[in-house]
Design a protein around this motif. Structure first.
Motif, mmCIF file in Angstrom:
data_model
loop_
_atom_site.group_PDB
_atom_site.id
_atom_site.type_symbol
_atom_site.label_atom_id
_atom_site.label_comp_id
_atom_site.label_asym_id
_atom_site.label_seq_id
_atom_site.Cartn_x
_atom_site.Cartn_y
_atom_site.Cartn_z
ATOM 1 N N GLN A 37 -9.296 77.801 -8.674
ATOM 2 C CA GLN A 37 -10.107 78.827 -8.036
ATOM 3 C C GLN A 37 -9.760 79.024 -6.567
ATOM 4 O O GLN A 37 -10.367 79.857 -5.897
ATOM 5 C CB GLN A 37 -11.588 78.471 -8.168
ATOM 6 C CG GLN A 37 -12.103 78.518 -9.595
ATOM 7 C CD GLN A 37 -13.587 78.214 -9.691
ATOM 8 O OE1 GLN A 37 -14.208 77.812 -8.715
ATOM 9 N NE2 GLN A 37 -14.154 78.409 -10.857
ATOM 10 N N GLU A 76 -8.255 80.240 -3.142
ATOM 11 C CA GLU A 76 -7.730 81.516 -2.664
ATOM 12 C C GLU A 76 -6.365 81.354 -1.998
ATOM 13 O O GLU A 76 -5.681 82.344 -1.753
ATOM 14 C CB GLU A 76 -8.719 82.151 -1.672
ATOM 15 C CG GLU A 76 -10.065 82.503 -2.290
ATOM 16 C CD GLU A 76 -10.996 83.149 -1.295
ATOM 17 O OE1 GLU A 76 -10.573 83.340 -0.135
ATOM 18 O OE2 GLU A 76 -12.140 83.476 -1.662
ATOM 19 N N PRO A 134 0.776 84.678 -9.701
ATOM 20 C CA PRO A 134 -0.615 84.212 -9.640
ATOM 21 C C PRO A 134 -0.799 82.898 -10.391
ATOM 22 O O PRO A 134 -0.199 82.686 -11.448
ATOM 23 C CB PRO A 134 -1.388 85.345 -10.322
ATOM 24 C CG PRO A 134 -0.398 85.980 -11.249
ATOM 25 C CD PRO A 134 0.942 85.856 -10.577
ATOM 26 N N HIS A 135 -1.603 82.009 -9.821
ATOM 27 C CA HIS A 135 -1.869 80.739 -10.490
ATOM 28 C C HIS A 135 -3.127 80.797 -11.338
ATOM 29 O O HIS A 135 -3.368 79.891 -12.147
ATOM 30 C CB HIS A 135 -1.996 79.609 -9.448
ATOM 31 C CG HIS A 135 -3.126 79.787 -8.489
ATOM 32 N ND1 HIS A 135 -2.999 80.529 -7.330
ATOM 33 C CD2 HIS A 135 -4.403 79.331 -8.507
ATOM 34 C CE1 HIS A 135 -4.137 80.513 -6.674
ATOM 35 N NE2 HIS A 135 -5.012 79.796 -7.376
ATOM 36 N N SER A 136 -3.937 81.841 -11.166
ATOM 37 C CA SER A 136 -5.133 82.038 -11.998
ATOM 38 C C SER A 136 -5.638 83.449 -11.759
ATOM 39 O O SER A 136 -5.121 84.187 -10.909
ATOM 40 C CB SER A 136 -6.222 81.011 -11.646
ATOM 41 O OG SER A 136 -6.801 81.307 -10.390
ATOM 42 N N ASN A 137 -6.673 83.831 -12.504
ATOM 43 C CA ASN A 137 -7.281 85.157 -12.329
ATOM 44 C C ASN A 137 -8.610 85.075 -11.581
ATOM 45 O O ASN A 137 -9.379 86.037 -11.578
ATOM 46 C CB ASN A 137 -7.496 85.826 -13.688
ATOM 47 C CG ASN A 137 -8.430 85.021 -14.587
ATOM 48 O OD1 ASN A 137 -8.753 83.869 -14.287
ATOM 49 N ND2 ASN A 137 -8.840 85.606 -15.686
ATOM 50 N N GLN A 143 -9.283 84.958 -8.340
ATOM 51 C CA GLN A 143 -9.401 85.864 -7.203
ATOM 52 C C GLN A 143 -9.646 87.293 -7.663
ATOM 53 O O GLN A 143 -10.423 88.038 -7.040
ATOM 54 C CB GLN A 143 -8.131 85.786 -6.354
ATOM 55 C CG GLN A 143 -8.189 86.549 -5.043
ATOM 56 C CD GLN A 143 -9.297 86.056 -4.129
ATOM 57 O OE1 GLN A 143 -9.707 84.897 -4.213
ATOM 58 N NE2 GLN A 143 -9.794 86.913 -3.276
ATOM 59 N N CYS A 144 -9.005 87.713 -8.750
ATOM 60 C CA CYS A 144 -9.236 89.064 -9.286
ATOM 61 C C CYS A 144 -10.688 89.217 -9.727
ATOM 62 O O CYS A 144 -11.319 90.256 -9.492
ATOM 63 C CB CYS A 144 -8.299 89.328 -10.457
ATOM 64 S SG CYS A 144 -6.555 89.308 -10.030
ATOM 65 N N GLU A 145 -11.229 88.188 -10.369
ATOM 66 C CA GLU A 145 -12.619 88.253 -10.828
ATOM 67 C C GLU A 145 -13.587 88.312 -9.655
ATOM 68 O O GLU A 145 -14.654 88.921 -9.755
ATOM 69 C CB GLU A 145 -12.918 87.062 -11.722
ATOM 70 C CG GLU A 145 -12.160 87.102 -13.048
ATOM 71 C CD GLU A 145 -12.449 85.899 -13.916
ATOM 72 O OE1 GLU A 145 -13.155 84.985 -13.437
ATOM 73 O OE2 GLU A 145 -11.983 85.869 -15.069
#
Length: 354
Positions: free
Chosen positions: A76, A78, A271-274, A276-278
């Motif tokens: 999670q 940033e 990207p390492h995860s989604n 930040q988009c969420e």
């Protein structure tokens, strides 16, 4: 007391810790409630609170859950953490395996090739590591005398660890060719002369990213590799404590390392995860509600950028607008609407009618 939530499941650690913290108080409360009210539900809770094996399970959860919580918090972030993602996954995966597998087997084999379902390499029940709280409770004579329940407890904990390792391996390749090499771009490695002994060339990483650098452009690849080999001579002028993306952004200002830094920045965009988009989706949902459903895309975008800029400066209390920002706060800012779009025309008509 805290309650677990399906949407905020990371709070489960706090729930377990609170129950263990208030265990004796809960026993007193439900003892009095059961004796006075004689309810079936309170009797069940009373019996569970007085069962040493129930507390043993809670102590196991208090030890194992923070490992997964910290692991998911890592995703999670940033900041750019893609360069340390492979090491982080290897760390937690190996840590879980060492809890129920023989150490010599784990340390002598590649993580990808370890067959953790093979019972021949399992540790005996009493050799498993389940946290110091569990080790302390196992000294309880009442627990040690109940062999059947004790074996069941070890079996449940072992199944939990095996399932955890299985789920991690199912989602990630331990020998992923790309993610295992991204640590090359970490500032401490990029600026190290000693690191060049093991990684003298960056070509092995470049060829894994043909969409970043085309393989037919060998002159560009050679320039990137030359700049990589010469970079340690520059490290005295760079701040290695900077975040990874800012480090390469600072280096991008230097003309001699322009191609290398551009390659690094393009690679770090992976990207390492989604998460930040969420977060952005959540901010948009808070702004564009049923009542404020006529907000223009430009307005939403400007609000998001303003919030991000203020966050980078610390907070709205510490934020100081520049002279350029203050000069733009005039009547002309209300006239910067593209009247060619139907959305903007409707907004202007609404404002005129008001």
């Amino acid at each position: 007391m805290l309650h677990p939530s399906q949407t905020r499941w990371l709070s489960l650690v706090a729930v377990v810790e609170r129950i263990l913290e208030q265990w004796d108080a809960l026993k007193l409360f439900f003892t009095n409630t059961w004796l006075s009210e004689k309810l079936v539900s309170t009797e069940i809770i009373f019996n569970n609170l007085n069962d040493p094996f129930i507390k043993l399970y809670f102590n196991f959860l208090a030890w194992i859950l923070p490992k997964f919580t910290e692991f998911y918090k890592f995703f999670q972030s940033e900041n750019v953490v893609i360069t340390s993602l492979n090491d982080k996954i290897h760390e937690i995966y190996r840590d879980i395996l060492l809890c129920f597998l023989k150490r010599d087997y784990v340390m002598k084999h590649e993580l990808e090739s370890i067959n953790f379902v093979n019972e021949e390499i399992w540790l005996r029940n009493e050799q498993m590591y389940l946290g110091v709280r569990v080790m302390n409770d196992l000294k309880n004579l009442e627990i040690s005398r109940s062999k059947l329940e004790l074996n069941k407890f070890f079996s449940v904990c072992r199944n939990f660890l095996v399932t955890s390792a299985k789920e991690i391996k199912k989602r990630y390749r331990m020998n992923d060719p790309l993610l295992s090499k991204l640590h090359i771009l970490h500032p401490a490695n990029a600026a190290s002369s000693k690191f060049r002994e093991s990684v003298p060339s960056i070509f092995s990483l470049i060829e894994l990213l043909p969409r970043v650098v085309q393989m037919d452009n060998m002159s560009l690849i050679q320039n990137i590799d030359n700049q990589w080999r010469n970079l340690p001579a520059k490290f005295n002028e760079l701040d290695l404590t900077l975040p990874i993306d800012k480090f390469w952004s600072e280096l991008h200002l230097c003309q001699d390392y322009r191609e290398l830094s551009q390659f690094a920045l393009d690679t770090l965009c992976i990207p390492h995860s989604n998460a930040q988009c969420e977060r952005v989706f959540s901010h948009v949902n808070l702004m564009k509600t049923k009542i404020r459903n006529k907000l223009l895309t430009k307005t939403v975008n400007g609000t998001l950028l303003a919030a991000q800029h203020i966050k980078e400066t610390g907070s709205c209390i510490d934020f100081k607008p520049s002279d350029e920002m203050l000069c733009k706060l005039n009547l002309s800012m209300y006239k910067r609407i593209n009247t060619s779009s139907p959305e903007s025309t409707a907004a202007l008509n609404d404002s005129d009618s008001e």
